[in-house]
Scaffold this motif. Structure first.
Motif: not given
Length: 411
Positions: A19-44
Motif C-alpha cells: 500500500x506504499x506503491x506510487x504507480x498509477x492503477x492499471x485501468x484497462x481502457x487507459x492501457x488499451x488507448x495508449x497501446x493504440x496511440x503508440x502503435x500508430x506512432x510506431x507505424x507512422x
C-alpha cells in the motif's frame, strides 16, 4: 521506496500487501488507448522519432498540439516558445531548481516549498546542502467526533522567508491530496512577486489530465507561474514524459539545460501524446475512465479506513480533494511512523512513513511530533489487497496502542 522494492525482490515467494506503491492503477481502457496511440506512432513516425535526434524543446507536432490544446481549452494565449517538453515533470523541476536557486552573487538562494508536507522527490532537487526549505502548514481540525483534518498555507511565514530562488508546490498534493484553490494560487503568485522569483506548479494529479481532483480547478496562467504537466498519472509512468508552460524567460533556460544534459525527451512517446491531444483521446480517457476510477476508489479506501482503524485512538484522515493517496495522522504520544512501518513490514504490509514528506521532521518548530505521526496509504492497489492491507493496519494500531507490538530488529 527502495526498501520496499528490495524487500519484495528478496522475498518474492512471500505474499506482500503493498500500500506504499506510487504507480498509477492499471485501468484497462487507459492501457488499451495508449497501446493504440503508440502503435500508430510506431507505424507512422518511428523513423523520424526514434532513428533521429530532435529539437530540445520537443517535437514540433507535440509542441503545436500543446499550444492549440491549452489555448482552446482555457483561452490562453501561448505560443511554441512558452512550451518545453522534458523526460518527466520531476526532471523539469530539477532543472528549474538548478537554474533558479543556488549561488546568486554573495548569497545562496533556496528552493522553497510553500506547503510541507509535499512530494518526497522534491527533497533531492537541490545540489546545495540546506538548499531546500519547507514552510510548515497550519493544521486545522474539526470537532471532537470529526476524523478529518486539513493543512492551510502559512502565508506570513512564506513572506518572511529569506533568500528565495524558486517556489514549488504540487496540486493536488502528494501525499495529502490537497488542492490549492485559485485564490490560494494567486496568494502564492503574490508571494513570488514579493520575492521576485518564479512559482512552479506541479499539476501531476490535476487538470486537465489526469484529472484526479474534485473539483478539478483549471491551471492558472500567470507570468510568474511555470505550470508542469505529467503523463505518468494519465497512464504512462514508465515513459517519463512531461512538459512545462511558462514565460519565455523561464522556459528558454530550461530548453538550453535540456540540450546540454539529455538533448531531448524520448520522441516516440511524444508522437503518441501528440495524437492523443489532437484526436481528443486523452480527454476521453480522463472523463470516461481515469477520473471516475479514482473517485470510486477513494470512496472505497476511505470507507475501509473508517471501518478498520480502531475507534479508541485519536486518528484523523486528511480531507483530500484528489490524488492517489490517503494521508493518516495518529495523534497519540505512543505512535511513531517508522516504528509502524517496521511492524507492518514484518506482517507483510507496506505503507510510507510520513516524515519523509517533510523537509526537517526531526526539528519541527511549530508541528512538534506531527511529521512523525503520519503515514501514507496508496489507493491504487487492487481492492482485495487494499482490504487485506488496511485490516492489518488496524490490527497493528490496536497492538501499538496496547503496547503488544514487537519492533523487529535491523529492518
Amino acid at each position: 521506496m527502495e526498501d520496499i522494492a528490495t524487500s519484495m525482490d528478496a522475498s518474492a515467494d512471500r505474499q506482500w500487501l503493498n500500500l506504499g506503491i506510487g504507480n498509477p492503477a492499471a485501468i484497462p481502457e487507459v492501457t488499451a488507448t495508449w497501446q493504440r496511440m503508440t502503435a500508430e506512432a510506431l507505424a507512422d513516425s518511428f523513423h523520424d522519432t526514434s532513428c533521429r535526434y530532435g529539437p530540445s524543446r520537443g517535437l514540433p507536432r507535440l509542441v503545436d498540439a500543446i499550444v492549440a490544446y491549452f489555448n482552446e481549452r482555457y483561452g490562453w494565449d501561448i505560443g511554441p516558445r512558452n512550451v518545453v517538453v522534458g523526460p518527466g515533470s520531476q526532471m523539469l523541476a530539477f532543472i528549474a531548481a538548478a537554474l533558479f536557486t543556488g549561488a546568486d552573487g554573495d548569497r545562496d538562494t533556496k528552493l522553497v516549498l510553500p506547503m510541507s508536507p509535499d512530494y518526497t522527490g522534491y527533497q533531492g532537487l537541490s545540489m546545495t546542502p540546506g538548499g531546500i526549505v519547507g514552510i510548515e502548514p497550519v493544521v486545522a481540525t474539526g470537532g471532537h467526533d470529526d476524523r478529518s483534518f486539513r493543512y492551510l498555507f502559512d502565508l506570513p511565514a512564506l513572506e518572511r522567508q529569506k533568500d528565495v530562488g524558486l517556489l514549488l508546490v504540487s496540486t493536488p498534493g502528494n501525499p495529502t491530496g490537497r488542492c490549492a484553490s485559485p485564490a490560494e494560487i494567486h496568494s502564492l503568485v503574490a508571494a513570488a512577486e514579493d520575492h521576485d522569483v518564479p512559482l512552479m506548479v506541479d499539476n501531476a494529479y490535476g487538470a486537465p489530465f489526469p484529472g484526479i481532483a474534485n473539483p478539478a480547478a483549471p491551471p492558472v496562467r500567470h507570468e510568474r507561474i511555470v505550470n508542469c504537466f505529467s503523463l505518468s498519472k494519465a497512464g504512462l509512468p514508465g515513459e517519463r514524459l512531461g512538459f512545462a508552460i511558462g514565460e519565455e524567460r523561464h522556459i528558454d533556460p530550461i530548453v538550453s539545460f535540456l540540450a546540454n544534459c539529455t538533448l531531448h525527451a524520448p520522441q516516440l512517446v511524444q508522437s503518441a501524446l501528440a495524437r492523443a491531444l489532437e484526436t481528443g483521446a486523452l480527454d476521453t480517457m480522463v472523463e470516461k475512465a481515469i477520473s471516475p476510477f479514482y473517485a470510486r476508489r477513494r470512496t472505497f479506501v476511505e470507507s475501509l479506513l473508517v471501518e478498520s482503524l480502531p475507534a479508541g485512538i485519536s486518528w484523523r484522515m486528511y480531507a483530500a480533494e484528489g490524488g492517489m493517496f490517503c494521508w493518516i495522522w495518529v495523534d497519540e504520544d505512543w505512535f511513531d511512523d517508522l516504528r509502524m512501518y517496521r511492524v507492518l513490514k514484518e506482517r507483510g504490509v507496506f505503507i510510507v512513513p510520513g516524515r519523509h514528506f517533510f523537509t526537517d521532521p526531526e526539528h519541527s518548530t511549530g508541528l512538534g511530533r506531527h511529521p512523525r505521526q503520519c503515514f501514507r496509504v496508496s489507493i491504487t492497489a487492487d481492492e482485495a489487497t487494499l482490504a487485506a492491507g488496511i485490516e492489518v493496519i488496524g490490527q497493528v494500531l490496536t497492538d501499538m496502542h496496547a503496547g503488544t507490538s514487537r519492533v523487529p530488529a535491523n529492518t
